[in-house]
Design a protein around this motif. Structure first.
Motif, mmCIF file in Angstrom:
data_model
loop_
_atom_site.group_PDB
_atom_site.id
_atom_site.type_symbol
_atom_site.label_atom_id
_atom_site.label_comp_id
_atom_site.label_asym_id
_atom_site.label_seq_id
_atom_site.Cartn_x
_atom_site.Cartn_y
_atom_site.Cartn_z
ATOM 1 N N PHE A 225 -11.015 1.748 6.692
ATOM 2 C CA PHE A 225 -10.224 0.689 7.248
ATOM 3 C C PHE A 225 -9.633 -0.107 5.955
ATOM 4 C CE2 PHE A 225 -12.472 1.185 11.072
ATOM 5 C CZ PHE A 225 -11.829 2.155 11.849
ATOM 6 N N ARG A 226 -9.723 0.492 4.892
ATOM 7 C CA ARG A 226 -9.423 -0.188 3.616
ATOM 8 C C ARG A 226 -10.368 -1.420 3.169
ATOM 9 N NH1 ARG A 226 -3.129 -1.555 3.311
ATOM 10 N NH2 ARG A 226 -3.672 -1.826 1.133
ATOM 11 N N LEU A 227 -11.610 -1.301 3.551
ATOM 12 C CA LEU A 227 -12.370 -2.470 3.519
ATOM 13 C C LEU A 227 -13.127 -2.328 2.181
ATOM 14 C CD1 LEU A 227 -13.853 -3.005 7.064
ATOM 15 C CD2 LEU A 227 -12.276 -4.565 5.845
ATOM 16 N N SER A 228 -13.297 -0.957 1.823
ATOM 17 C CA SER A 228 -13.746 -0.908 0.455
ATOM 18 C C SER A 228 -12.555 -0.504 -0.690
ATOM 19 C CB SER A 228 -14.804 0.373 0.130
ATOM 20 O OG SER A 228 -14.065 1.555 0.615
ATOM 21 N N GLU A 229 -11.573 -1.312 -0.584
ATOM 22 C CA GLU A 229 -10.536 -1.124 -1.375
ATOM 23 C C GLU A 229 -10.748 -2.034 -2.575
ATOM 24 O OE1 GLU A 229 -6.009 -0.138 -0.405
ATOM 25 O OE2 GLU A 229 -6.235 -2.150 -0.369
ATOM 26 N N GLY A 230 -10.566 -1.759 -3.779
ATOM 27 C CA GLY A 230 -10.607 -2.614 -4.764
ATOM 28 C C GLY A 230 -9.172 -3.169 -5.366
ATOM 29 N N ALA A 231 -9.055 -4.122 -6.042
ATOM 30 C CA ALA A 231 -7.887 -4.921 -6.103
ATOM 31 C C ALA A 231 -6.645 -3.729 -6.803
ATOM 32 C CB ALA A 231 -7.990 -6.132 -7.188
ATOM 33 N N THR A 232 -7.140 -2.735 -7.945
ATOM 34 C CA THR A 232 -6.414 -1.977 -8.379
ATOM 35 C C THR A 232 -5.699 -0.881 -7.386
ATOM 36 O OG1 THR A 232 -8.315 -0.506 -9.064
ATOM 37 C CG2 THR A 232 -7.451 -2.115 -10.833
ATOM 38 N N MET A 233 -6.528 -0.565 -6.523
ATOM 39 C CA MET A 233 -6.342 0.391 -5.529
ATOM 40 C C MET A 233 -5.048 -0.233 -4.470
ATOM 41 S SD MET A 233 -9.295 2.661 -3.752
ATOM 42 C CE MET A 233 -7.902 3.239 -2.378
ATOM 43 N N ASN A 234 -5.302 -1.434 -4.336
ATOM 44 C CA ASN A 234 -4.210 -2.448 -3.527
ATOM 45 C C ASN A 234 -2.892 -2.446 -4.001
ATOM 46 O OD1 ASN A 234 -3.082 -5.190 -2.930
ATOM 47 N ND2 ASN A 234 -3.960 -4.591 -1.159
ATOM 48 N N ILE A 235 -2.897 -2.573 -5.548
ATOM 49 C CA ILE A 235 -1.919 -2.797 -6.309
ATOM 50 C C ILE A 235 -1.089 -1.581 -6.274
ATOM 51 C CG2 ILE A 235 -0.961 -3.245 -8.542
ATOM 52 C CD1 ILE A 235 -3.380 -5.240 -9.011
ATOM 53 N N TYR A 236 -1.769 -0.572 -6.465
ATOM 54 C CA TYR A 236 -1.215 0.993 -6.498
ATOM 55 C C TYR A 236 -0.658 1.294 -5.105
ATOM 56 C CZ TYR A 236 -0.468 6.170 -6.958
ATOM 57 O OH TYR A 236 -0.328 7.211 -6.887
ATOM 58 N N ALA A 237 -1.405 1.016 -4.041
ATOM 59 C CA ALA A 237 -0.720 1.281 -2.719
ATOM 60 C C ALA A 237 0.568 0.360 -2.656
ATOM 61 C CB ALA A 237 -1.592 0.986 -1.650
ATOM 62 N N THR A 238 0.658 -0.891 -3.143
ATOM 63 C CA THR A 238 2.030 -1.841 -2.914
ATOM 64 C C THR A 238 2.860 -1.179 -3.608
ATOM 65 O OG1 THR A 238 0.557 -3.595 -2.266
ATOM 66 C CG2 THR A 238 2.794 -4.081 -3.217
ATOM 67 N N ALA A 239 2.738 -0.757 -4.920
ATOM 68 C CA ALA A 239 3.897 -0.331 -5.877
ATOM 69 C C ALA A 239 4.135 1.072 -5.573
ATOM 70 C CB ALA A 239 3.405 -0.533 -7.319
ATOM 71 N N PHE A 240 3.500 2.014 -5.493
ATOM 72 C CA PHE A 240 4.004 3.246 -5.328
ATOM 73 C C PHE A 240 3.639 3.939 -4.037
ATOM 74 C CE2 PHE A 240 2.241 2.616 -9.701
ATOM 75 C CZ PHE A 240 3.227 3.096 -10.450
ATOM 76 N N ARG A 241 3.123 3.476 -3.008
ATOM 77 C CA ARG A 241 3.002 4.191 -1.810
ATOM 78 C C ARG A 241 4.169 3.470 -0.770
ATOM 79 N NH1 ARG A 241 -3.479 4.932 -0.531
ATOM 80 N NH2 ARG A 241 -3.759 6.492 -2.277
ATOM 81 N N THR A 242 4.283 2.056 -0.976
ATOM 82 C CA THR A 242 5.235 1.689 -0.144
ATOM 83 C C THR A 242 6.707 1.233 -0.917
ATOM 84 O OG1 THR A 242 4.298 -0.746 -0.423
ATOM 85 C CG2 THR A 242 3.508 0.740 1.062
ATOM 86 N N ASN A 243 6.573 1.696 -2.364
ATOM 87 C CA ASN A 243 7.639 1.532 -3.075
ATOM 88 C C ASN A 243 8.132 0.015 -3.151
ATOM 89 O OD1 ASN A 243 8.259 4.261 -3.547
ATOM 90 N ND2 ASN A 243 9.373 4.277 -1.841
ATOM 91 N N GLN A 244 7.277 -0.834 -3.360
ATOM 92 C CA GLN A 244 7.336 -2.238 -3.531
ATOM 93 C C GLN A 244 6.960 -2.560 -4.996
ATOM 94 O OE1 GLN A 244 6.576 -5.032 -0.119
ATOM 95 N NE2 GLN A 244 5.419 -3.196 0.366
ATOM 96 N N MET A 245 7.622 -2.012 -5.803
ATOM 97 C CA MET A 245 7.286 -2.077 -7.136
ATOM 98 C C MET A 245 7.190 -3.693 -7.822
ATOM 99 S SD MET A 245 6.122 -0.430 -9.727
ATOM 100 C CE MET A 245 6.827 1.350 -9.303
#
Length: 277
Positions: A225-245
Protein backbone atom coordinates in the motif's frame (compact mmCIF):
# COMPACT_ATOMS: atom_id res chain seq x y z
CA UNK A 1 37.13 20.46 -17.44
CA UNK A 2 35.24 22.15 -20.27
CA UNK A 3 33.26 19.12 -21.55
CA UNK A 4 32.46 18.08 -17.98
CA UNK A 5 31.13 21.53 -17.10
CA UNK A 6 29.04 21.65 -20.28
CA UNK A 7 27.52 18.23 -19.60
CA UNK A 8 26.82 19.19 -15.99
CA UNK A 9 25.04 22.34 -17.13
CA UNK A 10 23.01 20.50 -19.77
CA UNK A 11 22.08 17.48 -17.68
CA UNK A 12 21.67 18.99 -14.20
CA UNK A 13 21.67 22.78 -13.86
CA UNK A 14 19.43 23.74 -16.80
CA UNK A 15 16.86 20.96 -16.11
CA UNK A 16 16.76 21.97 -12.44
CA UNK A 17 16.13 25.62 -13.37
CA UNK A 18 13.33 24.44 -15.68
CA UNK A 19 11.93 22.29 -12.89
CA UNK A 20 11.82 25.24 -10.50
CA UNK A 21 10.10 27.35 -13.16
CA UNK A 22 7.41 24.76 -13.92
CA UNK A 23 6.75 24.28 -10.21
CA UNK A 24 5.09 27.72 -10.26
CA UNK A 25 2.74 26.72 -13.10
CA UNK A 26 -0.18 24.33 -13.65
CA UNK A 27 1.51 22.45 -16.53
CA UNK A 28 0.40 18.82 -16.83
CA UNK A 29 3.40 17.70 -18.89
CA UNK A 30 1.31 17.24 -22.06
CA UNK A 31 -0.41 20.49 -22.89
CA UNK A 32 1.42 23.13 -24.96
CA UNK A 33 0.17 25.90 -22.68
CA UNK A 34 0.17 26.56 -18.96
CA UNK A 35 -0.69 29.25 -16.42
CA UNK A 36 1.33 30.68 -13.57
CA UNK A 37 -0.15 29.70 -10.20
CA UNK A 38 2.46 31.04 -7.79
CA UNK A 39 3.02 28.97 -4.64
CA UNK A 40 -0.09 26.83 -5.07
CA UNK A 41 1.89 23.63 -5.79
CA UNK A 42 4.18 24.19 -2.81
CA UNK A 43 1.24 24.79 -0.48
CA UNK A 44 -0.35 21.62 -1.79
CA UNK A 45 2.93 19.72 -1.24
CA UNK A 46 3.21 20.78 2.39
CA UNK A 47 -0.25 19.33 2.97
CA UNK A 48 0.47 16.05 1.17
CA UNK A 49 0.83 13.46 3.95
CA UNK A 50 1.80 10.70 1.53
CA UNK A 51 4.71 12.73 0.21
CA UNK A 52 6.07 13.52 3.67
CA UNK A 53 5.64 9.90 4.69
CA UNK A 54 7.77 8.87 1.71
CA UNK A 55 10.28 11.59 2.64
CA UNK A 56 10.55 10.23 6.20
CA UNK A 57 10.85 6.69 4.81
CA UNK A 58 13.73 7.86 2.58
CA UNK A 59 15.53 9.59 5.46
CA UNK A 60 15.22 6.51 7.71
CA UNK A 61 16.36 4.24 4.91
CA UNK A 62 19.33 6.49 4.14
CA UNK A 63 20.36 6.68 7.80
CA UNK A 64 20.55 2.91 8.32
CA UNK A 65 22.01 2.20 4.88
CA UNK A 66 24.78 4.78 5.21
CA UNK A 67 25.72 3.60 8.71
CA UNK A 68 25.74 -0.12 7.86
CA UNK A 69 27.44 0.21 4.46
CA UNK A 70 30.21 2.45 5.83
CA UNK A 71 30.86 0.15 8.78
CA UNK A 72 31.01 -2.93 6.56
CA UNK A 73 33.18 -1.14 3.98
CA UNK A 74 35.54 0.10 6.68
CA UNK A 75 35.92 -3.37 8.21
CA UNK A 76 36.55 -4.98 4.82
CA UNK A 77 39.10 -2.36 3.81
CA UNK A 78 40.83 -2.62 7.19
CA UNK A 79 41.14 -6.40 6.83
CA UNK A 80 42.29 -6.15 3.22
CA UNK A 81 44.84 -3.44 4.05
CA UNK A 82 46.93 -6.23 5.62
CA UNK A 83 49.01 -8.61 3.58
CA UNK A 84 46.64 -11.57 3.23
CA UNK A 85 46.44 -14.23 0.48
CA UNK A 86 44.41 -13.35 -2.65
CA UNK A 87 43.81 -9.80 -1.41
CA UNK A 88 42.94 -8.39 -4.85
CA UNK A 89 40.60 -11.30 -5.52
CA UNK A 90 38.64 -10.56 -2.34
CA UNK A 91 38.46 -6.87 -3.23
CA UNK A 92 37.06 -7.69 -6.67
CA UNK A 93 34.56 -10.15 -5.17
CA UNK A 94 33.29 -7.62 -2.62
CA UNK A 95 33.02 -4.91 -5.29
CA UNK A 96 31.15 -7.20 -7.72
CA UNK A 97 27.59 -6.35 -6.50
CA UNK A 98 28.11 -2.73 -7.58
CA UNK A 99 28.38 -3.85 -11.20
CA UNK A 100 24.84 -5.24 -11.18
CA UNK A 101 22.28 -2.67 -12.36
CA UNK A 102 19.70 -1.35 -9.91
CA UNK A 103 16.63 -2.84 -11.62
CA UNK A 104 18.25 -6.25 -12.11
CA UNK A 105 19.52 -6.09 -8.53
CA UNK A 106 15.98 -5.54 -7.27
CA UNK A 107 14.50 -8.45 -9.24
CA UNK A 108 17.39 -10.72 -8.24
CA UNK A 109 16.97 -10.01 -4.53
CA UNK A 110 13.19 -10.23 -4.82
CA UNK A 111 13.65 -13.84 -5.89
CA UNK A 112 16.12 -14.40 -3.02
CA UNK A 113 13.72 -12.96 -0.43
CA UNK A 114 10.62 -14.75 -1.73
CA UNK A 115 12.16 -18.11 -2.59
CA UNK A 116 15.63 -18.68 -1.13
CA UNK A 117 15.09 -17.00 2.26
CA UNK A 118 11.65 -18.50 2.72
CA UNK A 119 12.83 -22.04 1.94
CA UNK A 120 15.86 -21.58 4.18
CA UNK A 121 13.63 -20.34 7.00
CA UNK A 122 11.26 -23.27 6.67
CA UNK A 123 14.15 -25.75 6.62
CA UNK A 124 15.84 -24.26 9.69
CA UNK A 125 12.77 -23.12 11.59
CA UNK A 126 13.99 -19.51 11.59
CA UNK A 127 10.80 -17.47 11.21
CA UNK A 128 12.72 -14.28 10.40
CA UNK A 129 13.82 -15.76 7.08
CA UNK A 130 10.49 -17.50 6.36
CA UNK A 131 8.36 -14.34 6.61
CA UNK A 132 6.55 -12.78 3.65
CA UNK A 133 9.08 -10.03 3.08
CA UNK A 134 6.87 -7.60 1.17
CA UNK A 135 3.64 -7.88 3.14
CA UNK A 136 4.52 -5.38 5.89
CA UNK A 137 6.10 -1.96 6.01
CA UNK A 138 8.86 -3.11 8.39
CA UNK A 139 9.95 -6.15 6.36
CA UNK A 140 9.93 -4.19 3.08
CA UNK A 141 12.00 -1.47 4.72
CA UNK A 142 14.66 -3.87 5.98
CA UNK A 143 14.70 -5.73 2.67
CA UNK A 144 15.62 -2.47 0.95
CA UNK A 145 18.25 -1.69 3.58
CA UNK A 146 19.85 -5.15 3.18
CA UNK A 147 19.99 -4.95 -0.61
CA UNK A 148 21.34 -1.41 -0.86
CA UNK A 149 23.89 -1.98 1.92
CA UNK A 150 25.08 -5.08 0.07
CA UNK A 151 25.64 -3.19 -3.18
CA UNK A 152 26.97 0.08 -1.71
CA UNK A 153 29.51 -1.30 0.77
CA UNK A 154 31.70 -2.78 -1.99
CA UNK A 155 32.05 0.58 -3.73
CA UNK A 156 32.83 2.41 -0.49
CA UNK A 157 35.41 -0.27 0.35
CA UNK A 158 37.53 0.90 -2.61
CA UNK A 159 37.55 4.47 -1.29
CA UNK A 160 38.49 3.34 2.19
CA UNK A 161 41.18 1.06 0.73
CA UNK A 162 42.70 4.03 -1.08
CA UNK A 163 42.61 5.93 2.22
CA UNK A 164 44.41 3.12 4.04
CA UNK A 165 47.05 3.01 1.29
CA UNK A 166 47.73 6.75 1.73
CA UNK A 167 48.55 6.44 5.44
CA UNK A 168 52.36 6.50 5.85
CA UNK A 169 53.75 3.29 7.35
CA UNK A 170 56.07 5.41 9.49
CA UNK A 171 53.10 6.64 11.55
CA UNK A 172 51.98 3.09 12.35
CA UNK A 173 55.56 2.07 13.13
CA UNK A 174 56.11 5.08 15.40
CA UNK A 175 52.88 4.36 17.30
CA UNK A 176 53.86 0.69 17.67
CA UNK A 177 57.30 1.59 18.96
CA UNK A 178 55.71 3.96 21.49
CA UNK A 179 53.75 1.01 22.84
CA UNK A 180 50.32 1.70 21.32
CA UNK A 181 47.98 -1.28 21.01
CA UNK A 182 46.09 -2.10 17.81
CA UNK A 183 42.92 -0.54 19.19
CA UNK A 184 44.75 2.66 20.10
CA UNK A 185 46.42 2.83 16.69
CA UNK A 186 43.04 2.41 15.00
CA UNK A 187 41.38 5.08 17.15
CA UNK A 188 44.17 7.68 17.38
CA UNK A 189 46.09 7.21 14.11
CA UNK A 190 44.13 5.40 11.41
CA UNK A 191 40.65 6.92 11.84
CA UNK A 192 41.88 10.57 12.02
CA UNK A 193 43.99 10.00 8.90
CA UNK A 194 41.00 8.43 7.15
CA UNK A 195 38.64 11.35 7.76
CA UNK A 196 38.88 12.59 4.12
CA UNK A 197 37.81 9.12 2.95
CA UNK A 198 35.06 9.02 5.58
CA UNK A 199 33.78 12.41 4.39
CA UNK A 200 33.62 11.19 0.78
CA UNK A 201 32.02 7.87 1.66
CA UNK A 202 29.32 9.50 3.79
CA UNK A 203 28.64 12.03 1.03
CA UNK A 204 28.31 9.34 -1.63
CA UNK A 205 26.24 7.09 0.63
CA UNK A 206 23.77 9.83 1.57
CA UNK A 207 23.30 10.96 -2.04
CA UNK A 208 22.87 7.48 -3.50
CA UNK A 209 20.54 6.35 -0.73
CA UNK A 210 18.36 9.47 -0.82
CA UNK A 211 18.05 9.29 -4.62
CA UNK A 212 17.23 5.57 -4.73
CA UNK A 213 14.54 4.74 -7.29
CA UNK A 214 15.35 1.78 -9.55
CA UNK A 215 15.97 -0.81 -6.82
CA UNK A 216 13.00 0.52 -4.85
CA UNK A 217 10.56 0.03 -7.70
CA UNK A 218 11.90 -3.38 -8.78
CA UNK A 219 12.24 -4.82 -5.26
CA UNK A 220 9.19 -3.59 -3.34
CA UNK A 221 7.20 -1.49 -5.87
CA UNK A 222 6.14 0.53 -2.83
CA UNK A 223 4.30 -2.45 -1.32
CA UNK A 224 2.39 -2.85 0.83
CA UNK A 225 0.00 0.00 0.00
CA UNK A 226 2.85 2.40 -0.93
CA UNK A 227 4.28 2.15 2.60
CA UNK A 228 7.75 1.33 1.25
CA UNK A 229 7.67 4.08 -1.34
CA UNK A 230 10.68 6.43 -1.34
CA UNK A 231 10.46 10.13 -2.13
CA UNK A 232 11.69 9.68 -5.71
CA UNK A 233 8.98 7.08 -6.38
CA UNK A 234 6.35 9.45 -4.99
CA UNK A 235 7.61 12.29 -7.18
CA UNK A 236 7.65 10.08 -10.28
CA UNK A 237 4.13 8.81 -9.63
CA UNK A 238 2.85 12.38 -9.24
CA UNK A 239 4.57 13.78 -12.31
CA UNK A 240 4.19 10.94 -14.82
CA UNK A 241 1.46 8.56 -13.67
CA UNK A 242 -1.10 11.24 -12.83
CA UNK A 243 0.22 13.88 -15.28
CA UNK A 244 0.71 16.52 -12.59
CA UNK A 245 4.08 17.65 -13.86
CA UNK A 246 4.09 21.04 -12.12
CA UNK A 247 3.04 19.51 -8.81
CA UNK A 248 5.73 16.86 -9.18
CA UNK A 249 8.27 19.61 -9.95
CA UNK A 250 7.38 21.35 -6.68
CA UNK A 251 7.85 18.09 -4.77
CA UNK A 252 11.15 17.49 -6.53
CA UNK A 253 12.44 20.99 -5.78
CA UNK A 254 11.73 20.57 -2.06
CA UNK A 255 13.36 17.14 -2.12
CA UNK A 256 16.52 18.50 -3.78
CA UNK A 257 16.76 21.24 -1.15
CA UNK A 258 16.44 18.63 1.63
CA UNK A 259 19.18 16.46 0.09
CA UNK A 260 21.48 19.45 -0.42
CA UNK A 261 20.94 20.64 3.17
CA UNK A 262 21.70 17.18 4.62
CA UNK A 263 24.84 16.67 2.51
CA UNK A 264 26.20 20.16 3.22
CA UNK A 265 25.71 19.62 6.95
CA UNK A 266 27.44 16.24 6.75
CA UNK A 267 30.42 17.62 4.80
CA UNK A 268 30.84 20.53 7.22
CA UNK A 269 30.73 18.29 10.29
CA UNK A 270 33.11 15.60 8.98
CA UNK A 271 35.57 17.94 7.20
CA UNK A 272 36.27 19.72 10.46
CA UNK A 273 37.74 16.49 11.83
CA UNK A 274 40.14 16.01 8.93
CA UNK A 275 43.87 16.24 9.64
CA UNK A 276 46.73 16.96 7.29
CA UNK A 277 49.15 14.17 6.50
Amino acid sequence: MGPTIILYLLLFIIPFIGEVFYSFTDWNGISSSFNMVGLKNYIKTFGDEKYWYSMWFTIKFSFFTVIFSNLIAFVWSYILSHDIPFRNFWRALIFLPRIIGGVILGFLWRFIFQEVFVQFGKATGLSWFAQDWFSTESSSFWALVIVFTWTLSGYLMLIYSAGFASIPDTLIEAATIDGAKKGQILKDVIIPMLMPSITRCLFIGINWAMLLYDTNISLTSGNPFRLSEGATMNIYATAFRTNQMAYGAAKSTIFVLVVVAITILQVILTSRKEVEQ
